[in-house]
Design an enzyme around this catalytic site. Structure first.
Site, PDB file in Angstrom:
ATOM      1  CG  ASN A  85      -1.558   1.359   1.428  1.00 47.47           C
ATOM      2  OD1 ASN A  85      -2.495   1.731   0.718  1.00 47.47           O
ATOM      3  ND2 ASN A  85      -1.048   2.147   2.365  1.00 47.47           N
ATOM      4  CE1 TYR A 150       1.739   7.253  -7.107  1.00 46.63           C
ATOM      5  CE2 TYR A 150       0.120   7.701  -8.829  1.00 46.63           C
ATOM      6  CZ  TYR A 150       0.428   7.265  -7.545  1.00 46.63           C
ATOM      7  OH  TYR A 150      -0.582   6.824  -6.714  1.00 46.63           O
ATOM      8  CB  ILE A 183      -8.846   7.495  -2.487  1.00 47.57           C
ATOM      9  CG1 ILE A 183      -9.008   6.461  -3.619  1.00 47.57           C
ATOM     10  CG2 ILE A 183      -9.420   6.972  -1.162  1.00 47.57           C
ATOM     11  CD1 ILE A 183     -10.431   6.039  -3.953  1.00 47.57           C
TER      12      ILE A 183
HETATM   13  P1  NAP Z   1      -1.141   8.624   2.164  1.00 51.28           P
HETATM   14  O1  NAP Z   1      -2.260   8.937   3.091  1.00 51.28           O
HETATM   15  O2  NAP Z   1      -0.215   9.697   1.739  1.00 51.28           O
HETATM   16  O3  NAP Z   1      -0.318   7.404   2.801  1.00 51.28           O
HETATM   17  C1  NAP Z   1       0.852   6.938   2.208  1.00 51.28           C
HETATM   18  C2  NAP Z   1       1.520   5.967   3.134  1.00 51.28           C
HETATM   19  O4  NAP Z   1       2.772   5.567   2.550  1.00 51.28           O
HETATM   20  C3  NAP Z   1       1.826   6.573   4.504  1.00 51.28           C
HETATM   21  O5  NAP Z   1       1.578   5.633   5.513  1.00 51.28           O
HETATM   22  C4  NAP Z   1       3.317   6.870   4.389  1.00 51.28           C
HETATM   23  O6  NAP Z   1       3.980   6.891   5.624  1.00 51.28           O
HETATM   24  C5  NAP Z   1       3.802   5.717   3.531  1.00 51.28           C
HETATM   25  N1  NAP Z   1       5.111   6.011   2.984  1.00 51.28           N
HETATM   26  C6  NAP Z   1       5.521   7.156   2.394  1.00 51.28           C
HETATM   27  N2  NAP Z   1       6.829   7.077   2.097  1.00 51.28           N
HETATM   28  C7  NAP Z   1       7.264   5.870   2.515  1.00 51.28           C
HETATM   29  C8  NAP Z   1       8.515   5.215   2.520  1.00 51.28           C
HETATM   30  N3  NAP Z   1       9.624   5.803   2.039  1.00 51.28           N
HETATM   31  N4  NAP Z   1       8.597   3.972   3.033  1.00 51.28           N
HETATM   32  C9  NAP Z   1       7.510   3.373   3.553  1.00 51.28           C
HETATM   33  N5  NAP Z   1       6.288   3.945   3.584  1.00 51.28           N
HETATM   34  C10 NAP Z   1       6.160   5.184   3.091  1.00 51.28           C
HETATM   35  O7  NAP Z   1      -1.677   8.020   0.810  1.00 51.28           O
HETATM   36  P2  NAP Z   1      -2.905   7.084   0.436  1.00 51.28           P
HETATM   37  O8  NAP Z   1      -3.781   7.872  -0.420  1.00 51.28           O
HETATM   38  O9  NAP Z   1      -3.447   6.377   1.601  1.00 51.28           O
HETATM   39  O10 NAP Z   1      -2.107   6.069  -0.517  1.00 51.28           O
HETATM   40  C11 NAP Z   1      -2.066   4.673  -0.345  1.00 51.28           C
HETATM   41  C12 NAP Z   1      -1.760   4.037  -1.683  1.00 51.28           C
HETATM   42  O11 NAP Z   1      -2.818   4.317  -2.590  1.00 51.28           O
HETATM   43  C13 NAP Z   1      -0.486   4.578  -2.340  1.00 51.28           C
HETATM   44  O12 NAP Z   1       0.220   3.531  -2.943  1.00 51.28           O
HETATM   45  C14 NAP Z   1      -1.009   5.519  -3.408  1.00 51.28           C
HETATM   46  O13 NAP Z   1      -0.110   5.652  -4.475  1.00 51.28           O
HETATM   47  C15 NAP Z   1      -2.282   4.817  -3.803  1.00 51.28           C
HETATM   48  N6  NAP Z   1      -3.268   5.682  -4.445  1.00 51.28           N
HETATM   49  C16 NAP Z   1      -3.852   6.712  -3.768  1.00 51.28           C
HETATM   50  C17 NAP Z   1      -4.769   7.511  -4.419  1.00 51.28           C
HETATM   51  C18 NAP Z   1      -5.484   8.660  -3.739  1.00 51.28           C
HETATM   52  O14 NAP Z   1      -6.203   9.404  -4.421  1.00 51.28           O
HETATM   53  N7  NAP Z   1      -5.358   8.845  -2.452  1.00 51.28           N
HETATM   54  C19 NAP Z   1      -5.091   7.269  -5.754  1.00 51.28           C
HETATM   55  C20 NAP Z   1      -4.473   6.219  -6.414  1.00 51.28           C
HETATM   56  C21 NAP Z   1      -3.554   5.423  -5.738  1.00 51.28           C
HETATM   57  P3  NAP Z   1       4.361   8.330   6.293  1.00 51.28           P
HETATM   58  O15 NAP Z   1       3.054   8.972   6.578  1.00 51.28           O
HETATM   59  O16 NAP Z   1       5.085   7.978   7.543  1.00 51.28           O
HETATM   60  O17 NAP Z   1       5.208   9.056   5.287  1.00 51.28           O
END
Ligand code: NAP
Length: 243
Positions: A85, A150, A183
């Protein structure tokens, strides 16, 4: 739909989609282990709330990632459900894209999945049961301006999932990807109000998704009922992409 007796590992689960996945999989009865990046207290609070173990893991650090994964397996036993994730964005148009940003996006969004799966899939093969679920992105399917790096990493994660699914299928292990659209998490905090509204109007359901709506799909793909689904990419995007 119970996952009792199974152990799940979710990366980057201190907040957002990862935290919602932890709640979903916990509710389905499995033992959940999470990794976090910054020690901001979120992971500790979630661990206490759900009664789970949290490990610090920075996916940019290759040796540390391998070490922590091995420690998790040694201390928690075999991982049956692996949810890739953790992910980051560093948007920039290609001519302005730094080599450092390219590397960082690759390390966190794609290489980490390779390192963790290579180690932990062995336990799944031995147990003859496993689920590898990768949170990719619609950008990895359709491409998005400002996100060549990305999109390449997430597209790579989808291709990784397809190839893996063929390697492990006969062992009762499935590999699937989820491609979310927009999201509501911190990841979107950089969007201006005008951009948010523009994107919202492009979505047939006229709203951004909730982390729980992605987590529900993770819960289903992890369940025994999803045993015949593998190598797929499920788009969760409010109808943005239909082709
Ligand atoms: P988020 O709230 O920004 O969470 C991202 C997570 O990744 C956080 O727990 C963060 O930890 C962790 N992370 C960041 N850098 C890291 C590193 N170097 N090593 C290990 N962990 C790390 O984002 P989210 O929206 O929940 O995203 C979750 C997944 O969904 C991601 O893969 C993202 O690409 C994907 N996604 C999200 C969306 C959207 O619209 N939100 C859309 C498409 C795909 P820290 O907080 O400690 O940095």
């Amino acid at each position: 739909m119970s996952l009792e007796g199974r152990t799940a590992l979710i990366t980057g689960a201190s907040r957002g989609i990862g935290a919602a996945c932890a709640r979903e999989l916990r509710a389905r009865g499995c033992k959940v282990v999470i990794t976090y990046h910054h020690d901001d207290g979120n992971a500790a609070a979630l661990a206490q709330e759900l009664g789970l173990e949290a490990y610090r893991m920075d996916l940019r650090d290759r040796p540390a990632t391998r070490d922590v994964a091995a420690r998790i397996e040694a201390e928690q036993g075999p991982v049956h459900i692996l949810v890739h994730n953790a992910g980051i964005i560093r948007d920039a148009l290609l001519p302005l894209l730094s080599e450092e940003a390219w590397d960082e996006i690759y390390e966190v969004n794609l290489r980490g999945a390779f390192l963790l799966t290579r180690l932990l899939v062995k336990g799944m093969l031995k147990e003859r049961w496993g689920r590898v679920i990768s949170i990719a992105s619609l950008s990895g399917v359709a491409g998005q301006p400002g996100q060549t790096h990305y999109s390449a990493a997430k597209g790579g994660l989808i291709a990784f999932t397809k190839a893996l699914s063929k390697e492990v299928a006969t062992y009762g292990v499935t590999a699937n990807a989820i491609a979310p659209g927009f999201i509501e998490t911190d990841m979107l905090s950089g969007l201006s109000a005008a951009k948010r509204e523009q994107y919202r109007l492009e979505i047939p359901l006229r709203r951004f998704g909730e982390p729980e709506e992605v987590a529900a799909a993770v819960g289903f793909l992890a369940s025994p009922q999803a045993a015949y689904i593998t190598g797929q990419t499920l788009r969760i995007d409010g109808g943005l992409m239909t082709a």
